[in-house]
Design a protein around this motif. Structure first.
Motif, PDB file in Angstrom:
ATOM      1  N   THR A 136      67.743  78.452 -83.867  1.00 19.76           N
ATOM      2  CA  THR A 136      67.848  79.334 -85.029  1.00 19.76           C
ATOM      3  C   THR A 136      66.513  79.454 -85.746  1.00 19.76           C
ATOM      4  N   TYR A 137      65.841  78.304 -85.949  1.00 19.45           N
ATOM      5  CA  TYR A 137      64.560  78.342 -86.654  1.00 19.45           C
ATOM      6  C   TYR A 137      63.504  79.089 -85.849  1.00 19.45           C
ATOM      7  N   ASN A 138      63.333  78.716 -84.600  1.00 18.28           N
ATOM      8  CA  ASN A 138      62.239  79.315 -83.832  1.00 18.28           C
ATOM      9  C   ASN A 138      62.463  80.789 -83.557  1.00 18.28           C
ATOM     10  N   GLN A 139      63.708  81.195 -83.308  1.00 15.52           N
ATOM     11  CA  GLN A 139      63.945  82.626 -83.137  1.00 15.52           C
ATOM     12  C   GLN A 139      63.720  83.362 -84.449  1.00 15.52           C
ATOM     13  N   GLY A 140      64.142  82.744 -85.550  1.00 17.05           N
ATOM     14  CA  GLY A 140      63.881  83.343 -86.854  1.00 17.05           C
ATOM     15  C   GLY A 140      62.402  83.450 -87.151  1.00 17.05           C
ATOM     16  N   LEU A 141      61.660  82.415 -86.791  1.00 18.59           N
ATOM     17  CA  LEU A 141      60.212  82.425 -86.988  1.00 18.59           C
ATOM     18  C   LEU A 141      59.568  83.549 -86.186  1.00 18.59           C
ATOM     19  N   ILE A 142      59.903  83.647 -84.903  1.00 21.18           N
ATOM     20  CA  ILE A 142      59.325  84.664 -84.029  1.00 21.18           C
ATOM     21  C   ILE A 142      59.619  86.068 -84.568  1.00 21.18           C
ATOM     22  N   ASP A 143      60.850  86.278 -84.998  1.00 25.13           N
ATOM     23  CA  ASP A 143      61.227  87.595 -85.506  1.00 25.13           C
ATOM     24  C   ASP A 143      60.564  87.904 -86.851  1.00 25.13           C
ATOM     25  N   HIS A 144      60.336  86.855 -87.648  1.00 21.37           N
ATOM     26  CA  HIS A 144      59.900  87.066 -89.025  1.00 21.37           C
ATOM     27  C   HIS A 144      58.407  87.310 -89.170  1.00 21.37           C
ATOM     28  N   VAL A 145      57.587  86.633 -88.370  1.00 22.07           N
ATOM     29  CA  VAL A 145      56.147  86.652 -88.651  1.00 22.07           C
ATOM     30  C   VAL A 145      55.505  88.018 -88.413  1.00 22.07           C
ATOM     31  N   TYR A 146      56.200  88.927 -87.784  1.00 17.85           N
ATOM     32  CA  TYR A 146      55.682  90.280 -87.653  1.00 17.85           C
ATOM     33  C   TYR A 146      55.709  91.026 -88.991  1.00 17.85           C
ATOM     34  N   ARG A 147      56.465  90.489 -89.943  1.00 19.14           N
ATOM     35  CA  ARG A 147      56.559  91.131 -91.256  1.00 19.14           C
ATOM     36  C   ARG A 147      55.652  90.481 -92.292  1.00 19.14           C
ATOM     37  N   GLY A 148      55.220  89.254 -92.061  1.00 17.91           N
ATOM     38  CA  GLY A 148      54.387  88.563 -93.020  1.00 17.91           C
ATOM     39  C   GLY A 148      55.173  88.005 -94.179  1.00 17.91           C
ATOM     40  N   THR A 149      54.464  87.648 -95.249  1.00 23.45           N
ATOM     41  CA  THR A 149      55.066  86.984 -96.409  1.00 23.45           C
ATOM     42  C   THR A 149      55.109  87.936 -97.594  1.00 23.45           C
ATOM     43  N   PRO A 150      55.853  87.590 -98.642  1.00 24.09           N
ATOM     44  CA  PRO A 150      55.862  88.464 -99.819  1.00 24.09           C
ATOM     45  C   PRO A 150      54.469  88.700-100.406  1.00 24.09           C
ATOM     46  N   LYS A 151      53.625  87.689-100.408  1.00 18.16           N
ATOM     47  CA  LYS A 151      52.286  87.832-100.967  1.00 18.16           C
ATOM     48  C   LYS A 151      51.348  88.577-100.028  1.00 18.16           C
ATOM     49  N   ARG A 152      51.521  88.367 -98.722  1.00 20.84           N
ATOM     50  CA  ARG A 152      50.654  88.992 -97.723  1.00 20.84           C
ATOM     51  C   ARG A 152      51.495  89.637 -96.621  1.00 20.84           C
ATOM     52  N   PRO A 153      52.050  90.819 -96.886  1.00 19.22           N
ATOM     53  CA  PRO A 153      52.817  91.504 -95.843  1.00 19.22           C
ATOM     54  C   PRO A 153      51.925  91.863 -94.656  1.00 19.22           C
TER      55      PRO A 153
END
Length: 285
Positions: A226-243
């Motif tokens: 769950t974590y690693n798939q979420g990580l892989i999917d998420h990092v293409y969007r970046g963070t709230p401070k640095r999209p």
């Protein structure tokens, strides 16, 4: 890919693969050698970078991985010597020099906008941050929501730690940003610390992140997947401070069945030592 020492067998295998690489110099003894001698740095670059580049796409040199506070003063001299050696070889514009840090070099990380370098290391890390700014290099950071969750399960929900939607949200009154996962909050605390150190333009590269599949509290195949798939999917969007895309390295490719220490340390891999997958993950094409 990231390798933690200049293993020449691994480097040879990467020739013409077009796989971008973080190449670590090795342990603290290697950092000490590079800090003490420009000749040692030049020899290291010749043997481990010039001998393989550009057939091996070496993107970053990590001068130390999670170097302790007692040795933190070695990092910047070693980085300077390696950078100078790369410059002499005509490679400083394409191979960047950095160091990989644990998130415990930062403090006051809640809310994220309050993040700052820890006083035990700020005398060393603030100049490192400014060196990164001067050379156009990123800060390499090992970011592990797993350890934060394991340390404070009463304060952090599993869903918030593993990218699960519809759960906890955290508002940062310092800048009005809203966080739906712990990973983003941890990364943005690093950005806040870099700003306070006078290096607001330095980007973060997440040089390690992962979740163990066995061996301890909340370490299970389901949570790791769950974590690693979420990580892989998420990092293409970046963070709230640095999209935007956040360059991130999943730790690790293999379970390290001979690694000492906590049992979870042997269970972070996507694959077993016999190359069988521990669980499936999908990378975007």
């Amino acid at each position: 890919m990231r390798i933690y020492s200049p293993d020449h067998g691994a480097l040879a295998a990467l020739r013409r693969s077009d796989i971008g690489l973080i190449l670590d110099v090795g342990g603290v003894d290697a950092v000490r050698d590079l800090a003490s001698s420009t000749a040692a740095a030049a020899a290291w670059v010749q043997a481990n970078v010039q001998a393989y580049y550009p057939d091996v796409v070496i993107e970053y040199i990590a001068v130390g991985n999670e170097v302790g506070a007692g040795d933190a003063g070695l990092i910047l001299p070693a980085m300077r010597n390696v950078h100078a050696a790369l410059a002499a070889a005509g490679l400083s514009g394409v191979v960047r020099v950095s160091t990989a840090v644990k998130t415990d070099v930062f403090t006051n990380t809640f809310p994220p906008s309050s993040g700052v370098f820890h006083p035990d290391v700020d005398q060393h890390m603030v100049p490192v941050a400014r060196f990164l700014a001067d050379t156009g290099s990123p800060m390499l950071a090992n970011v592990y929501p797993y350890f934060a969750y394991r340390g404070s399960p009463g304060d952090i929900s599993l869903g918030y730690a593993t990218f699960q939607p519809g759960g906890t949200t955290v508002s940062d009154g310092g800048n009005g940003l809203v966080y739906t996962n712990l990973f983003d909050a941890m990364v943005d605390a690093i950005y806040a610390a870099l700003e306070k150190a006078g290096a607001p333009g330095v980007r973060v590269v997440v040089s390690e992140s992962g979740w163990p599949s066995a061996g301890g509290f909340a370490a299970s195949v389901d949570n790791a997947r769950t974590y690693n798939q979420g990580l892989i999917d998420h990092v293409y969007r970046g963070t709230p401070k640095r999209p935007g895309v956040l360059e991130t390295y999943v730790f690790a490719m293999f379970n390290e069945n001979q690694k000492p220490g906590d049992a979870t340390e042997r269970k972070f891999g996507l694959f077993c030592p016999d190359k069988q997958p521990v669980y499936p993950v999908t990378f975007p094409k």
